[in-house]
Design an enzyme around this catalytic site. Structure first.
Site, mmCIF file in Angstrom:
data_model
loop_
_atom_site.group_PDB
_atom_site.id
_atom_site.type_symbol
_atom_site.label_atom_id
_atom_site.label_comp_id
_atom_site.label_asym_id
_atom_site.label_seq_id
_atom_site.Cartn_x
_atom_site.Cartn_y
_atom_site.Cartn_z
ATOM 1 N N LYS A 276 16.870 -6.767 -5.108
ATOM 2 C CA LYS A 276 16.286 -6.662 -6.435
ATOM 3 C C LYS A 276 17.394 -6.452 -7.460
ATOM 4 O O LYS A 276 18.312 -5.684 -7.253
ATOM 5 C CB LYS A 276 15.306 -5.496 -6.493
ATOM 6 C CG LYS A 276 14.042 -5.694 -5.683
ATOM 7 C CD LYS A 276 13.134 -4.483 -5.791
ATOM 8 C CE LYS A 276 11.863 -4.673 -4.982
ATOM 9 N NZ LYS A 276 10.981 -3.490 -5.020
ATOM 10 N N GLU A 362 -5.078 -0.450 -0.485
ATOM 11 C CA GLU A 362 -6.104 0.268 -1.238
ATOM 12 C C GLU A 362 -7.283 0.680 -0.363
ATOM 13 O O GLU A 362 -7.816 1.789 -0.511
ATOM 14 C CB GLU A 362 -6.588 -0.604 -2.406
ATOM 15 C CG GLU A 362 -5.540 -0.857 -3.470
ATOM 16 C CD GLU A 362 -4.641 -2.036 -3.168
ATOM 17 O OE1 GLU A 362 -3.745 -2.337 -3.989
ATOM 18 O OE2 GLU A 362 -4.825 -2.679 -2.107
ATOM 19 N N ARG A 390 -10.554 -3.526 -4.771
ATOM 20 C CA ARG A 390 -10.239 -3.963 -3.410
ATOM 21 C C ARG A 390 -10.769 -2.970 -2.366
ATOM 22 O O ARG A 390 -10.792 -3.284 -1.180
ATOM 23 C CB ARG A 390 -8.726 -4.124 -3.251
ATOM 24 C CG ARG A 390 -8.079 -4.941 -4.346
ATOM 25 C CD ARG A 390 -6.607 -5.184 -4.084
ATOM 26 N NE ARG A 390 -6.435 -6.386 -3.278
ATOM 27 C CZ ARG A 390 -5.268 -6.889 -2.932
ATOM 28 N NH1 ARG A 390 -4.161 -6.248 -3.278
ATOM 29 N NH2 ARG A 390 -5.181 -7.979 -2.208
#
Length: 622
Positions: A276, A362, A390
């Site tokens: 990243k 989730e 979700r």
């Protein structure tokens, strides 16, 4: 930017000689940095996918070959190379291009992805559709290591592994670790070897000519040989041919490996390691800070922000969580991979033994909380409104059906601005208020948010507090952990003729509109249970009622009011204001609310239009 300016589509990219791809990557990375610094957006992840994006479009015949980018915030290089370079200055702005893939935006955006872990399922569907239709094309899912924590990714792999002749490639973009020594020249050679025709042919020949005992021995030797030089993996148990890991910034490794994989049949799994913030030292050093920055000067980097005059709601929640945890040792905090976004950094630091980041999972987060509640703990699930969708089944069956003591802190309720429709929390009021045993609240300011969090925490059952993104109105926050009476609203302004029943973030603009109309304003506070006694009183003393909410009109708080009036046999003119029955694109939040008629001027105008036309006696002064 000489090379990049010549690339208007992947067809142009594929005309370049290999020697020009590295200079192109440098130009593309600089363009991403310059662009995002001017508009804001996701940066670290996009700096990390430059070479991978180039390699994929160079090797595969896109858009005929389908690429599905998981989560989608890593697709800025993809957008730039697929004809949207000149539109990047409009990124995440009203009527501009989205920060995520959108099918309506480009034929190269094969699938809309902004929630994680959907790519393998979608790509498998595309691959099997091609097989069914007799089309010779590939489907590629690019999924981040964080997204691999979600069960949906493994459900898709479990399904994909049984289709031995499907043209499916899953690329794990592993960007959460440094590029370790094994990811070097030796590993590049092994990756090429394992993806090459010779290796694949040798395996096939071995299966056909070796007797069963020798075949089993050869299989074990192969597994052990791979296991000695590459990370052990479960992916081959799912029926995938595992290749890698390889350096995701090395085009001389990526391109030959992808070219070899392109000739293989069956589910393939390529593990690439990227960094990243690659190429921008400040983002490399702090990829979290540069994950989704606003505008900044790349030469100077992101400067520490001055203390805001108003607290963001996520900070209100974070402060409350620490205070309540200090007061009650039963409290545990749970987040599905949104520690920073939900304001839980300080809680993690102060109470590490009671902090659980379960990853992008989730469904698991909610049932995990239910299990904790069964044992007398007091779980607080901090989750974005859009992500709670979700886990709806778990919310109903695992928490509410058993009436378990779980508190849901729902951030990003209502419109969210630049992230657009995929991240907007427009539906929570509608989908939560129909669940038995649930208490649902919406605060009108920062102090009320703290009070409601305490109320929900002390309520011995499932309770949800939904609050918007960003800062409140600047209300003074009292440090006491005090509760509100369940199901009771309050009058904020006394007026006549018209009563505005406002919910959550709409209380303040409703008061501003009411000042012009001389209307009554009630801060309803609770969507469930609704303050029916207050509603009856307002109906008895006013000629018309108006509800205002930053949520979908269909099934929302206004619908709750209409149902309560009908149940009480009260016939009263009712105007329901809220978000319309459509997906609302990205843009400045205040402008979006204005377009939806949910600012003070819009509320005033809607009331005048409705009641000046239908009931002359309700005419109000300009």
């Amino acid at each position: 930017m000489n090379l990049l300016n010549t690339i208007d589509s992947p067809h142009d990219l594929r005309k370049l000689p290999r020697t020009q791809l590295s200079p192109l990557a440098d130009e593309l990375r600089q363009f991403v940095l310059d662009s995002v610094s001017k508009t804001g957006g996701h940066l670290s992840s996009n700096l990390g996918t430059v070479e991978l994006t180039i390699a994929l479009h160079y090797v595969f015949n896109t858009p005929e070959d389908r690429i599905v980018w998981d989560v989608g915030h890593q697709t800025y290089p993809h957008k730039i190379l697929t004809g949207r370079r000149e539109q990047m200055h409009t990124l995440r702005q009203l009527n501009g291009i989205s920060g995520f893939p959108r099918r309506v935006e480009s034929e190269y955006d094969t699938f809309g992805t902004a929630h994680s872990s959907t790519s393998i399922s979608a790509a498998l569907g595309m691959a099997l559709a091609a097989k069914t239709k007799g089309e010779d094309r590939h489907a590629i899912a690019v999924i981040g290591d964080g997204s691999m924590t979600a069960g949906m990714a493994f459900e898709a792999m479990n399904n994909a592994g049984i289709h031995e002749d499907v043209n499916l490639l899953v690329i794990l973009n592993d960007n959460d670790m440094s590029i370790s020594p094994p990811v070097g020249a030796l590993n590049r050679h092994l990756a090429k070897l394992m993806s090459g025709k010779f290796y694949a042919a040798a395996r096939s020949v071995g299966k056909s000519v070796l007797p069963p005992p020798m075949l089993e021995l050869a299989k074990r030797l192969e597994e052990h040989a791979k296991g000695m030089v590459v990370p052990a993996t479960m992916f081959e148990e799912f029926g995938f041919n595992y290749i890698g890991p390889i350096d995701g910034h090395d085009l001389d490794s990526l391109i030959p490996t992808l070219q070899n994989i392109k000739d293989l049949k069956g589910p393939q799994f390529l593990h690439v390691v990227t960094k990243k913030g690659q190429g921008y030292k400040l983002a490399e050093a702090d990829p979290v800070l540069y994950h989704g920055p606003g505008k900044f000067n790349p030469a100077e980097g992101i400067k520490p922000a001055a203390a805001p005059a108003k607290l963001n709601y996520m900070h209100v929640f974070g402060n409350w969580l620490c205070d309540m945890a200090a007061a009650d040792k039963r409290l545990v905090g749970i987040t599905p991979a949104m520690r920073e976004g939900s304001g839980m950094v300080e809680f993690d630091q102060k109470f590490p033994d009671r902090y659980y980041d379960v990853g992008i999972a989730e469904q698991h987060s909610v049932t995990f909380a239910a299990g904790l509640a069964c044992e007398g703990m007091k779980p607080v699930v901090a989750i974005y409104s859009t992500f709670l969708q979700r886990a709806y089944d778990q919310m109903i069956h695992d928490v509410a059906l058993q009436n378990l003591d779980v508190t849901f802190a729902l951030d990003r309720a209502g419109l969210v601005g630049a992230d657009g429709a995929t991240h907007a929390g427009n539906y929570d009021l509608a989908f939560m208020r129909c669940i038995p045993n649930m208490v649902v609240m919406a605060p009108s300011d920062e102090n009320e948010c703290r009070q409601m969090l305490t109320t929900g925490y002390n309520y011995p059952g499932p309770a949800a507090i939904r609050y918007p993104r960003g800062a409140g109105i600047g209300a003074e926050i009292k440090q006491e952990l005090t509760s509100l009476p369940i199901g009771k609203g309050e009058i904020k302004r006394e007026g006549k003729d018209i009563a505005i029943l406002a919910f959550g973030s709409m209380v303040h603009p409703a008061i501003q509109a009411a000042d012009k109309l001389d209307a009554t304003v009630a801060n309803m506070r609770f969507i469930k249970p609704l303050d029916v006694e207050l509603l009856k009183s307002l109906a008895a003393n006013h000629d018309a009622l108006v509800t205002v909410e930053e949520g979908t009109i269909m099934g929302g708080a206004g619908s709750a009011v209409a149902e309560a009036l009908a149940a009480a046999g009260i016939c009263k003119p009712l105007l329901i204001l809220g978000l319309p029955d459509k997906f609302i694109d990205h843009g400045d939040p205040a402008l979006l609310l204005s377009q939806c008629g949910l600012d003070a001027a819009g509320i005033e105008a809607a009331i005048k239009k409705r009641f000046l036309t239908e009931k002359p006696k309700l005419a109000v002064n300009n």
